[in-house]
Every structure is written in structure tokens, then in C-alpha cells.
Design a protein around this motif. Structure first.
Motif, short mmCIF file in Angstrom:
data_model
loop_
_atom_site.label_atom_id
_atom_site.label_comp_id
_atom_site.label_asym_id
_atom_site.label_seq_id
_atom_site.Cartn_x
_atom_site.Cartn_y
_atom_site.Cartn_z
N TYR A 224 1.02 -1.16 0.09
CA TYR A 224 -0.18 -0.25 -0.21
C TYR A 224 0.99 1.12 0.23
O TYR A 224 0.46 1.74 -0.39
N GLU A 225 2.11 1.57 -0.02
CA GLU A 225 2.90 2.55 1.14
C GLU A 225 3.48 2.98 -0.43
O GLU A 225 3.68 3.49 -1.18
N TYR A 226 4.26 1.37 -0.57
CA TYR A 226 4.64 1.45 -1.86
C TYR A 226 4.06 2.44 -3.03
O TYR A 226 4.09 3.60 -4.34
N TYR A 227 2.41 1.79 -3.43
CA TYR A 227 1.21 2.40 -4.15
C TYR A 227 0.95 3.86 -3.80
O TYR A 227 0.94 4.53 -4.49
N LYS B 98 -9.75 1.96 -13.64
CA LYS B 98 -10.63 2.36 -12.17
C LYS B 98 -11.38 1.37 -11.84
O LYS B 98 -11.62 1.07 -11.22
N PRO B 99 -12.49 0.89 -12.95
CA PRO B 99 -13.17 0.11 -13.28
C PRO B 99 -13.24 -1.17 -12.36
O PRO B 99 -13.53 -2.13 -11.92
N MET B 100 -11.90 -1.40 -13.42
CA MET B 100 -11.80 -2.52 -12.67
C MET B 100 -11.30 -3.16 -11.38
O MET B 100 -11.00 -4.17 -10.53
N VAL B 101 -10.67 -1.96 -11.00
CA VAL B 101 -9.71 -1.71 -9.89
C VAL B 101 -11.02 -2.00 -8.43
O VAL B 101 -10.71 -2.82 -8.00
N ILE B 102 -11.70 -1.73 -9.01
CA ILE B 102 -13.35 -1.56 -7.68
C ILE B 102 -13.76 -2.44 -8.01
O ILE B 102 -14.34 -3.35 -6.63
N PHE C 209 -3.07 -7.15 -5.82
CA PHE C 209 -4.28 -7.46 -4.25
C PHE C 209 -3.74 -7.18 -3.48
O PHE C 209 -2.75 -6.76 -3.03
N LEU C 210 -4.43 -5.92 -2.53
CA LEU C 210 -4.93 -5.30 -1.59
C LEU C 210 -6.48 -5.83 -0.60
O LEU C 210 -6.97 -5.50 -1.67
N PRO C 211 -6.01 -5.50 0.80
CA PRO C 211 -7.40 -5.29 1.14
C PRO C 211 -8.20 -4.22 0.20
O PRO C 211 -8.01 -3.24 0.46
N LYS C 212 -9.26 -5.01 0.65
CA LYS C 212 -10.50 -3.65 0.20
C LYS C 212 -10.30 -2.00 0.92
O LYS C 212 -10.18 -0.99 0.29
N TYR C 213 -9.91 -1.84 2.19
CA TYR C 213 -9.58 -1.26 3.02
C TYR C 213 -8.68 0.20 2.22
O TYR C 213 -8.65 1.24 2.23
N VAL D 90 -7.18 -0.26 -0.69
CA VAL D 90 -8.21 0.00 -1.83
C VAL D 90 -8.83 1.21 -2.25
O VAL D 90 -9.13 2.18 -2.70
N GLU D 91 -9.24 1.68 -1.61
CA GLU D 91 -10.53 2.40 -1.04
C GLU D 91 -10.05 3.49 -0.46
O GLU D 91 -10.09 4.77 -1.15
N ASN D 92 -8.87 3.77 0.37
CA ASN D 92 -8.03 4.72 1.02
C ASN D 92 -7.37 5.33 -0.40
O ASN D 92 -6.85 6.27 -0.93
N LEU D 93 -6.92 3.98 -0.89
CA LEU D 93 -5.69 5.04 -2.82
C LEU D 93 -6.88 5.31 -3.54
O LEU D 93 -6.68 6.45 -4.08
N LEU D 94 -7.91 5.15 -3.77
CA LEU D 94 -8.42 5.59 -4.39
C LEU D 94 -9.44 6.83 -3.73
O LEU D 94 -9.67 7.65 -4.86
N ILE D 95 -9.60 6.64 -3.13
CA ILE D 95 -9.59 8.91 -2.58
C ILE D 95 -8.56 9.45 -2.49
O ILE D 95 -8.21 11.14 -2.80
N LYS D 96 -7.08 8.61 -2.78
CA LYS D 96 -6.28 9.84 -2.51
C LYS D 96 -5.85 9.86 -4.33
O LYS D 96 -5.87 11.04 -5.02
#
Length: 192
Positions: free
Chosen positions: A8-11, A133-137, A159-163, A165-171
Motif C-alpha cells: 500500500y505504501e509503495y502504491y 478504475k472500474p476494474m480496480v473497483i 491484490f490489496l485488502p478492500k480498505y 484500495v478504498e484509501n488509494l481511490l480516495i487519494k
């Protein structure tokens, strides 16, 4: 077990870099692309209208869950799409392996985020909003399991846990909050 916090930190750090810095990071991480996107003779025949589809090179690493991204998508729209190639007569040079980079799904989305911000929505936004983005979602928020093997590998690779990915999408939304076309496309896609 994989350390998702590090991933997550890397992304997250990638989103703080410039497009060119991310390209360099991805080349270091995944290596250089092994072949040109299209075969030159076929590509030129396609541009001349002699054939309907140019033949792709042997660059694919979908068996490793990786996409192949055209680096010059920050300057040209849909550079791998045959309709755009035909319409704009893109030079074959843009299809050579020097202008390609491997990336996983989230890295690919981030590349399109950076193209969108750096071109103020002129480029990158369609691939971001309509495809990546739709594929990630679908994969990580909706937990949809793809039927196609290479997409299963793609999902697994990034793969990352849902929460997270949600944080990345907020960013992503935060980074692109001032890009008018991104906001417009996001609103239009919500209506579908």
C-alpha cells in the motif's frame, strides 16, 4: 503472507511522484519490455490500408499478471488502438519496446492518474475512468472474480485488502479533484 502495508505504501508513494519518475521505477521493478507492441511490417501495411489489423509483437507478460503500458500515452490518445492509429497515423516508433513499460493493475491505474493530472485531463482520463478504475473497483471493492485466467493473475498480482484500495481511490479523487473532465466522467459513469 504478503505485507500489504508495504505494498500500500509503495502504491501511495507512486502517486506522489511524477509520471517520468514512476516510469523509471517500473522499469527498475519489472525490467524492460521484451518486444515491440506491433510488428513493424504489419503495422506499416495496416497504415497503408492493406490489412485490417496490425500483428502484435511477443511482449505480453499477462501470464505474470502484468499489463504493457505505452509510455507516450501522456502525449497521444489511445496509442495502441487501431482506430486511433489509422486516424492519426501514429509513427511506428511509438510502438517500439523503448516506449513501453510493464505494470500491474494498480500501477497502471496510477500511471493514468498521473497522465490525467499532468495533462489536465487532455490524455489518460478515458483509460482511467472507463477501464482501469472500474476494474480496480470490481476486483478489490466488489470482490468480483474474473472468469479469464490472465485477469485472475492480474487481480492476484496487485491484490490489496478492500480498505487499502478504498484509501488509494480516495487519494486518486483528491489528486484529480480539480480536473474538470475527470469529475464530469466520474459523474456520468455513476448514472450508468
Amino acid at each position: 503472507m504478503e505485507n500489504y502495508e508495504e505494498k500500500y505504501e509503495y502504491y501511495s508513494k507512486l502517486m506522489d511522484m511524477s509520471y517520468d519518475e514512476v516510469i523509471s521505477t517500473l522499469i527498475d521493478k519489472h525490467g524492460t519490455v521484451i518486444d515491440n507492441y506491433y510488428i513493424e511490417k504489419s503495422y506499416n501495411r495496416f497504415l497503408e490500408g492493406e490489412i485490417k489489423n496490425p500483428t502484435k509483437g511477443k511482449f505480453s507478460k499477462t501470464n505474470e499478471g502484468l499489463f504493457c503500458h505505452h509510455i507516450l500515452e501522456n502525449k497521444f490518445k489511445n496509442i495502441s488502438d487501431k482506430n486511433y492509429i489509422s486516424k492519426h497515423q501514429y509513427s511506428y516508433e511509438y510502438q517500439t519496446k523503448e516506449y513501453l513499460v510493464y505494470c500491474d493493475l494498480i500501477e497502471h491505474m496510477i500511471l493514468h492518474v498521473l497522465i490525467t493530472i499532468e495533462t489536465d485531463g487532455e490524455n489518460g482520463v478515458n483509460g482511467l475512468c472507463e477501464y482501469l478504475k472500474p476494474m480496480v473497483i470490481d476486483f478489490y471493492i466488489m470482490d468480483i472474480e474474473p472468469n479469464i485466467k490472465w485477469l485472475q493473475l492480474t487481480k492476484e498480482r496487485a491484490f490489496l485488502p478492500k480498505y487499502q484500495v478504498e484509501n488509494l481511490l480516495i487519494k486518486v479523487d483528491e489528486i484529480l479533484k480539480d480536473v474538470e473532465i475527470y469529475n464530469f466522467m466520474e459523474e456520468e459513469l455513476k448514472k450508468i
